[in-house]
Design an enzyme around this catalytic site. Structure first.
Site, short mmCIF file in Angstrom:
data_model
loop_
_atom_site.label_atom_id
_atom_site.label_comp_id
_atom_site.label_asym_id
_atom_site.label_seq_id
_atom_site.Cartn_x
_atom_site.Cartn_y
_atom_site.Cartn_z
N ASP A 81 0.83 -1.20 0.00
CA ASP A 81 0.00 0.00 0.00
C ASP A 81 0.87 1.26 0.00
OD1 ASP A 81 -2.22 1.56 0.02
OD2 ASP A 81 -2.99 0.89 1.96
N ASP A 82 0.71 2.08 -1.02
CA ASP A 82 1.37 3.40 -1.09
C ASP A 82 2.90 3.35 -1.16
OD1 ASP A 82 -1.21 4.32 -0.84
OD2 ASP A 82 -0.82 5.69 0.83
N CYS A 123 -5.99 4.19 -3.77
CA CYS A 123 -6.18 2.78 -3.39
C CYS A 123 -7.38 2.10 -4.06
CB CYS A 123 -6.36 2.67 -1.88
SG CYS A 123 -5.17 3.58 -0.90
N HIS A 180 -10.84 -2.26 1.26
CA HIS A 180 -11.09 -0.87 0.83
C HIS A 180 -11.99 -0.75 -0.39
CE1 HIS A 180 -8.96 3.22 1.65
NE2 HIS A 180 -9.88 2.94 2.53
N ASP A 347 -0.11 -0.10 -4.94
CA ASP A 347 -1.41 0.27 -5.53
C ASP A 347 -1.46 1.71 -6.04
OD1 ASP A 347 -1.38 1.41 -2.99
OD2 ASP A 347 -3.52 1.12 -2.67
N ASN A 348 -0.45 2.51 -5.70
CA ASN A 348 -0.36 3.90 -6.19
C ASN A 348 0.97 4.48 -5.75
OD1 ASN A 348 -2.79 4.03 -3.81
ND2 ASN A 348 -0.92 5.17 -3.39
#
Ligand code: CA
Length: 534
Positions: A81-82, A123, A180, A347-348
């Site tokens: 994540d991130d 996300c 999410h 994811d980003n």
């Protein structure tokens, strides 16, 4: 031409419509400009670059493996994540930025390192796009569905999710970690196709905010506000859910120490689950979605201060990297590594707004933007014996392609309905052929319901832009602008940071790039986006 482009932008930006029951406008089958070599084979499929030799090589490898194992391959996605493009060592980060990543670096060295791999900019859009093979604007899942949102319809009821499709093909399907994409009944992972779910519905910050007195004193130290937060119905628990069965809260989060240990619990579960799944006669699809390194990071006890950088984010990167190593080791120990396609990504882009609890990127912008820093992510494809070690490629890969590639690995391409548009492309031949080339010619970059930019070759054209008004506040302090007379066109090979447009002064392809964007717009006229009320 420029006026037309702006009109296109306006048409694309219009509020999504419900599908009309009239005759559908058709999408031109021929290329939109001389710049394009991709072929469209059906109205509902994205045009692809065809590489017959790569396809033959990939088919041969897959057939040989099938003959050896007697099973279709397992699929494992490791979604951080991130995490920023500049965080893993194999992307220029690692020890250089105070958080060594030997496991990711090894997988990259022994597999394929993608340098033009694209996510959506936040996300929920990425997570929904990789499970549906469709742009978030098409499914309506353009942002997280939050407690208190009154959505008009469940977006999943008329989507065929990857786990549902793979399940129909005999796969066991499991999601461990962050979700999410909707917490209400009907939208949970085990409602939309996964056999089993073990994880936390929201992001780390949404779990820690009630307990972190330094960062959120106005909430954490105010019982009345805490009670208000409770009433939003937000989940603060580790959930275990089974398709058609029970959904249970395994443990409640009651402190930042609990948040700190989340990823450890998830990893332990995944490692155990791999042992079980490997014993089945059926193949499996496992998505392991880490909670880290999304802000706010609290290091697990075993990893506190273990990074050279010592900051919680740096310890989080080291922790995630160690778990990636353990999960791959579990595949090896279970004897399934050679029949498992593994993909590691984020994811980003990094959430610079939360610096110093944030990753790094060499590119402009960060999470929440349509600049490269928001959407260009690490992408490591690893498959022992199937993907030649030491490969790297700058050819285009969209994380949505994981959907179509996974469908193809399960021989499920014919199961896809033709009443909706698929943006994902099968990249099996790119990944498996020793010198494979990407089948993707363009990446379209959306920002919620707004089309913003397109990457084609080394060029990137923006017809709307985000301006960050304070350094790094890419989410909390930006404005959106239309471009002026000419779209902003960058050559990413000579200007990877998108600092100086080449525009019509130094580039021959402004008009052609505009035509390619219009062709993308045509897909929305035939297949209108879903409006779920977000
Ligand atoms: Ca994220």
């Amino acid at each position: 031409m420029l006026v037309e482009l702006l009109l296109t932008a306006a048409a694309l930006s219009a509020a999504p419509q419900e599908p009309a029951q009239t005759e559908l406008p058709s999408i031109p089958m021929e290329a939109a400009s001389v710049l394009s070599r991709a072929k469209r084979t059906a109205q509902h499929l994205e045009p692809v670059l065809v590489h017959a030799e790569d396809q033959a090589a990939a088919s041969e490898k897959l057939a040989a493996l099938r003959a050896k194992t007697g099973k279709r391959p397992n699929i494992v996605w490791l979604l951080v994540d991130d995490m920023g493009y500049g965080d893993p060592g194999c992307y220029g980060g690692g020890a250089t930025v105070g958080a060594a990543t030997p496991n990711m670096d090894r997988l990259a060295r022994e597999g394929l390192r993608l340098t033009s791999c694209y996510s959506q900019n936040t996300c929920t859009p990425t997570r929904s796009a990789i499970l549906t093979g469709r742009l978030p604007v098409r499914t309506g899942l353009t942002r997280p569905i939050l407690a208190g949102d009154r959505i008009k319809r469940n977006p999943w009821t008329d989507e065929l999710s990857l786990p549902a499709l793979l399940g129909n093909r005999g796969y066991n399907t499991v999601l461990c970690g962050k979700w999410h994409i909707g917490e209400a009944e009907g939208m949970r992972p085990h409602d939309v196709g996964f056999d089993e779910y073990y994880g936390y519905y929201p992001a780390q910050k949404e779990l820690s905010q009630a307990f972190d007195k330094r960062r959120y004193p106005d909430l954490a130290l105010n019982p009345e506000r805490l009670e208000m937060l409770e009433r939003t119905g937000a989940s603060e628990a580790l959930i275990h859910g089974v398709k058609g069965g029970k959904t249970e809260e395994v443990a409640k989060i009651t402190s930042t120490d609990d948040v700190a240990e989340g990823d450890r619990l998830l990893k332990e579960w995944t490692v155990r689950k791999i042992g079980e799944l490997a014993k089945s006669d059926e193949p499996f699809f496992l998505e392991h979605a880490f909670m880290k390194c999304h802000a706010d990071n609290f290091a697990s006890k075993a990893f506190e201060g273990k990074s050279a950088g010592k900051y919680p984010y740096k310890d989080a990167v080291v922790e995630v990297d160690a778990y990636i190593g353990e999960i791959v080791a579990a595949l090896e120990a279970a004897g399934v590594l050679e029949n498992t396609f593994v993909f590691v990504t984020s994811d980003n882009g990094p959430q610079r707004d939360s610096w110093p609890d944030s990753g790094t990127t060499p590119f402009r912008g960060g999470k929440g933007t349509s600049w490269e820093g928001g959407v260009r992510v690490p992408g490591i494809a690893y498959w022992k014996g199937m993907i030649a070690p030491g490969r790297e490629s700058d050819e285009l890969f969209d994380l949505m392609d994981l959907f179509m590639t996974s469908v193809a690995l399960a021989d499920g391409t014919n199961d896809l309905p033709s009443d909706r548009y698929y943006d994902a492309i099968d990249q099996t031949s790119f990944l498996l052929a020793d010198d494979g080339h990407s089948n993707r010619e363009k990446v379209y970059i959306w920002w919620g319901k707004d089309p913003m930019a397109m990457r084609m070759y080394e060029y990137k054209i923006h017809h709307r832009i985000l301006k960050t008004q304070e350094a790094w506040l890419n989410i909390d302090m930006t404005t959106v602008h239309d471009v002026g007379l000419a779209p902003w066109l960058y050559n990413l090979y000579i200007d990877p940071k998108e600092e100086y447009t080449v525009g019509h002064r130094m580039n021959a392809w402004l008009a052609s790039m505009g035509s390619e964007l219009r062709a993308h717009a045509a897909t929305f006229r035939r297949y209108p986006p879903k409006n779920i009320g977000l």
